[in-house]
Design an enzyme around this catalytic site. Structure first.
Site, PDB file in Angstrom:
ATOM      1  N   GLU A 278      50.176  21.516  48.952  1.00  0.00           N
ATOM      2  CA  GLU A 278      49.282  22.094  49.968  1.00  0.00           C
ATOM      3  C   GLU A 278      48.859  23.500  49.541  1.00  0.00           C
ATOM      4  OE1 GLU A 278      51.145  21.975  53.771  1.00  0.00           O
ATOM      5  OE2 GLU A 278      49.312  22.470  54.864  1.00  0.00           O
TER       6      GLU A 278
ATOM      7  N   GLY B 119      49.299  24.961  62.092  1.00  0.00           N
ATOM      8  CA  GLY B 119      50.055  24.960  63.336  1.00  0.00           C
ATOM      9  C   GLY B 119      51.553  24.901  63.067  1.00  0.00           C
ATOM     10  N   ALA B 120      51.950  24.198  61.993  1.00  0.00           N
ATOM     11  CA  ALA B 120      53.378  24.005  61.740  1.00  0.00           C
ATOM     12  C   ALA B 120      53.887  24.610  60.436  1.00  0.00           C
ATOM     13  CB  ALA B 120      53.711  22.512  61.786  1.00  0.00           C
ATOM     14  N   SER B 121      52.989  24.953  59.498  1.00  0.00           N
ATOM     15  CA  SER B 121      53.474  25.625  58.278  1.00  0.00           C
ATOM     16  C   SER B 121      52.436  26.617  57.786  1.00  0.00           C
ATOM     17  CB  SER B 121      53.808  24.608  57.184  1.00  0.00           C
ATOM     18  OG  SER B 121      52.636  24.161  56.551  1.00  0.00           O
ATOM     19  N   THR B 122      52.879  27.479  56.868  1.00  0.00           N
ATOM     20  CA  THR B 122      51.958  28.457  56.280  1.00  0.00           C
ATOM     21  C   THR B 122      52.232  28.522  54.782  1.00  0.00           C
ATOM     22  OG1 THR B 122      51.052  30.691  56.495  1.00  0.00           O
ATOM     23  CG2 THR B 122      53.433  30.507  56.731  1.00  0.00           C
ATOM     24  N   GLN B 123      51.172  28.729  53.987  1.00  0.00           N
ATOM     25  CA  GLN B 123      51.302  28.735  52.536  1.00  0.00           C
ATOM     26  C   GLN B 123      50.774  30.035  51.936  1.00  0.00           C
ATOM     27  OE1 GLN B 123      51.931  25.367  54.157  1.00  0.00           O
ATOM     28  NE2 GLN B 123      49.742  25.664  54.004  1.00  0.00           N
TER      29      GLN B 123
HETATM   30  N1  LIG Z   1      38.998  27.077  66.433  1.00  0.00           N
HETATM   31  C1  LIG Z   1      40.326  26.970  66.380  1.00  0.00           C
HETATM   32  C2  LIG Z   1      40.910  25.864  65.752  1.00  0.00           C
HETATM   33  C3  LIG Z   1      42.296  25.806  65.705  1.00  0.00           C
HETATM   34  N2  LIG Z   1      43.051  26.788  66.267  1.00  0.00           N
HETATM   35  C4  LIG Z   1      44.501  26.741  66.190  1.00  0.00           C
HETATM   36  O1  LIG Z   1      44.897  27.033  64.856  1.00  0.00           O
HETATM   37  C5  LIG Z   1      46.139  26.436  64.583  1.00  0.00           C
HETATM   38  C6  LIG Z   1      46.178  25.800  63.244  1.00  0.00           C
HETATM   39  O2  LIG Z   1      45.097  25.001  63.046  1.00  0.00           O
HETATM   40  P1  LIG Z   1      44.957  24.220  61.690  1.00  0.00           P
HETATM   41  O3  LIG Z   1      44.813  25.147  60.559  1.00  0.00           O
HETATM   42  O4  LIG Z   1      43.917  23.218  61.895  1.00  0.00           O
HETATM   43  O5  LIG Z   1      46.430  23.567  61.577  1.00  0.00           O
HETATM   44  P2  LIG Z   1      46.871  22.125  61.128  1.00  0.00           P
HETATM   45  O6  LIG Z   1      46.202  21.811  59.853  1.00  0.00           O
HETATM   46  O7  LIG Z   1      46.672  21.164  62.223  1.00  0.00           O
HETATM   47  O8  LIG Z   1      48.446  22.340  60.917  1.00  0.00           O
HETATM   48  P3  LIG Z   1      49.346  22.260  59.585  1.00  0.00           P
HETATM   49  O9  LIG Z   1      48.508  22.772  58.468  1.00  0.00           O
HETATM   50  O10 LIG Z   1      50.524  23.145  59.860  1.00  0.00           O
HETATM   51  O11 LIG Z   1      49.738  20.830  59.432  1.00  0.00           O
HETATM   52  C7  LIG Z   1      46.455  25.511  65.737  1.00  0.00           C
HETATM   53  O12 LIG Z   1      47.397  26.201  66.523  1.00  0.00           O
HETATM   54  C8  LIG Z   1      45.150  25.398  66.471  1.00  0.00           C
HETATM   55  O13 LIG Z   1      45.350  25.235  67.840  1.00  0.00           O
HETATM   56  C9  LIG Z   1      42.455  27.884  66.847  1.00  0.00           C
HETATM   57  O14 LIG Z   1      43.150  28.770  67.338  1.00  0.00           O
HETATM   58  N3  LIG Z   1      41.105  27.952  66.916  1.00  0.00           N
HETATM   59 CA   LIG Z   2      46.431  22.648  57.715  1.00  0.00          CA
END
Ligand SMILES: Nc1ccn([C@@H]2O[C@H](COP(=O)(O)OP(=O)(O)OP(=O)(O)O)[C@@H](O)[C@H]2O)c(=O)n1
Ligand SMILES: [Ca+2]
Length: 494
Positions: A174, A203-207
């Protein structure tokens, strides 16, 4: 007889100068025609397509990429032509109903069928990569995670594309593919003039991924690539549970442990006047929280809006107690000093863009956060009526988490703060791991530099004009020479 032979010898078409001139003209015409055929092939070019599904913890997005069929290995040729956000939550939320995960993709996949030309459907690869949400589900319930992956796989196989698999990608992948994406799109790979580090917050991890100056002391954090003839030695780390939704839970859980009244959670990271009844399971039901404190079913989440206290509470989430290397970020993870410019995308961008913090100094960002967090909830709701209240309520926390992660976690300072660019897209394409993942799986980035094109368009046009003029000139000279020679021959006969 002799007279006739003399006329034949004097025929100007048979003279060496004339023959050479004609040969040069013929070769010239062949060159001009060949170059224009090769060069103009570009106009009738065909496009190829690829689909990548980013199955994130909070939601799934479908990306469609397009590139000219004949330029597959040239950098900068692939671009994102379409994106579709799957309705509802991420696929990991379907653990109790795995079939629902596959069904949720249908609408976006139908859209993909419309967007990609029918004659290209069968050869278009489809990849699904799941990230931290599915990593957590696998830790919690491996059987459920396999069922969800099988369900999305079955669903994707129903489409006329070439399904290439649905899998949970590693944190290292990732990070590394996010780095490849931003550097491919910025055209840094071919030129080798320095690269852009990649910061991704989900939402669940950071890189965090970049080319360090220091030696990489832990092998888990090192990745090597040879791209377009250049070697890259990358540092990368993915912090599971440090995406912004999981850190919010960790931070709430931390506050629970020191509460006197277990039904009232006072929170400096939420605005004054914010008061909502929440479920205890919504905080604690995650493998990221080891210690589950005994609390009632529901509690009141009450905002206090004090940024300094909020930052102190967020700091508690970073464990700095041990480090087995010369330097660490947090949680005992090795990290060399941050180096060069960085692109910070996904939630780094969403949050910082909303808070108007994508430019300015670190000090200014802190002052703005202080003011923003102290704004009463009623005022915030009035100011942003179109934004969902759940998202709106969390920006004070999220902004504070981002500043703390970057400064206290990754060790950015006020001096190199300006080196972080908060970005959503580069050109038409979103910054994220999906493009790099597809480029890698389709072998579209060669290890060695591809051949340089015959000539640039400007050079081609100038060449064609000059060469055509030269041929006309030669024609004219040949004509003059022919006329003069025939006249001389006629005079000789007379
Ligand atoms: N316009 C947006 C879109 C998303 N979010 C928030 O940003 C966070 C992360 O979004 P995203 O990068 O899409 O995370 P995911 O890919 O779903 O999570 P992960 O990569 O950890 O699997 C979430 O809390 C989501 O609610 C936000 O604040 N504003
Ligand atoms: Ca992501």
């Amino acid at each position: 007889m002799d007279e006739q032979r003399e006329v034949q010898v004097k025929n100007p078409c048979h003279r060496p100068v004339f023959i050479i001139l004609t040969a040069v003209i013929a070769v010239g015409i062949i060159i001009v025609v060949s170059i224009s055929v090769v060069q103009n092939k570009r106009i009738s070019q065909k496009y190829k397509y690829g689909i990548v599904l980013d199955a994130g913890s909070s939601h799934t997005s479908v990306f469609i990429y397009e590139w000219p069929a004949e330029k597959e290995n040239n950098t900068g040729m692939v671009r994102q032509t379409h994106t579709c956000n799957v309705k509802g939550k991420g696929i990991s939320s379907y653990s109790a109903n795995p079939e629902g995960a596959g069904m949720s993709l249908q609408e976006c996949m139908e859209e993909a069928k419309q967007k990609i030309p029918v004659r290209r459907h069968l050869e278009t690869p489809v990849y699904l990569g799941a990230t931290a949400g599915m990593r957590l589900l696998k830790m919690e319930d491996e059987d459920a995670s396999e069922k969800v992956l099988a369900s999305v796989g079955r669903s994707l196989q129903k489409y006329p594309f070439s399904f290439q698999g649905a899998r949970i990608i590693l944190g290292q992948e990732e990070g590394a593919f996010g780095w490849i994406t931003v550097n491919y799109l910025s055209d840094n790979l071919r030129t080798a003039t320095g690269t852009l580090g990649a910061l991704d917050l989900g939402g669940a991890s950071t890189q965090i991924t970049f080319v360090p100056k220091q030696e990489i002391e832990s092998q888990d954090n090192a990745i090597d690539f040879r791209l377009y003839g250049n070697d890259y030695h990358l540092y990368t780390h993915s912090f599971l549970c440090f995406g912004k939704d999981q850190v919010l839970r960790l931070s709430l859980a931390e506050k629970f442990h020191s509460m006197i009244d277990s039904t009232l959670l006072r929170d400096p990271c939420f605005h004054t006047g914010y008061n909502l009844s929440k479920k205890y399971v919504d905080v604690f039901d995650t493998p990221c929280i080891k210690e589950k404190s005994a609390s009632p079913k529901d509690f009141f989440h009450v905002g206090e809006g004090v940024w300094v206290e909020c930052q102190n509470s967020v700091r508690k989430v970073f464990n700095k107690s041990h480090c087995g290397y010369s330097t660490c970020s947090f949680d005992g993870v090795f990290q060399p000093s941050v180096e060069g410019k960085f692109g910070a995308f996904s939630a780094f961008f969403f949050v910082m863009d909303f808070l108007n913090l994508t430019s300015g100094t670190l000090h200014e960002a802190k002052l703005k956060m202080k003011r923003y967090c102290a704004t009463p909830w009623k005022e915030i709701v009035q100011r942003y009526p179109s934004i969902k209240e759940k998202y709106l309520s969390e920006y004070c926390f999220s902004g504070t988490y981002i500043l703390t992660l970057l400064e206290d976690g990754y060790k950015f300072t006020s001096n190199n703060w300006k080196d972080i660019q908060f970005i959503k897209k580069i050109g038409d394409s979103d910054a994220g791991w999906t493009l790099g993942y597809m480029l890698n799986l389709t072998n579209m980035i060669p290890a060695e530099a591809p051949d340089i094109p015959l000539m640039a368009h400007g050079g081609y046009v100038s060449f064609m004009v000059l060469f055509t003029l030269l041929i006309f000139l030669l024609f004219f000279l040949a004509f003059l020479y022919y006329r003069r020679s025939t006249r001389t021959a006629q005079k000789d006969i007379i």
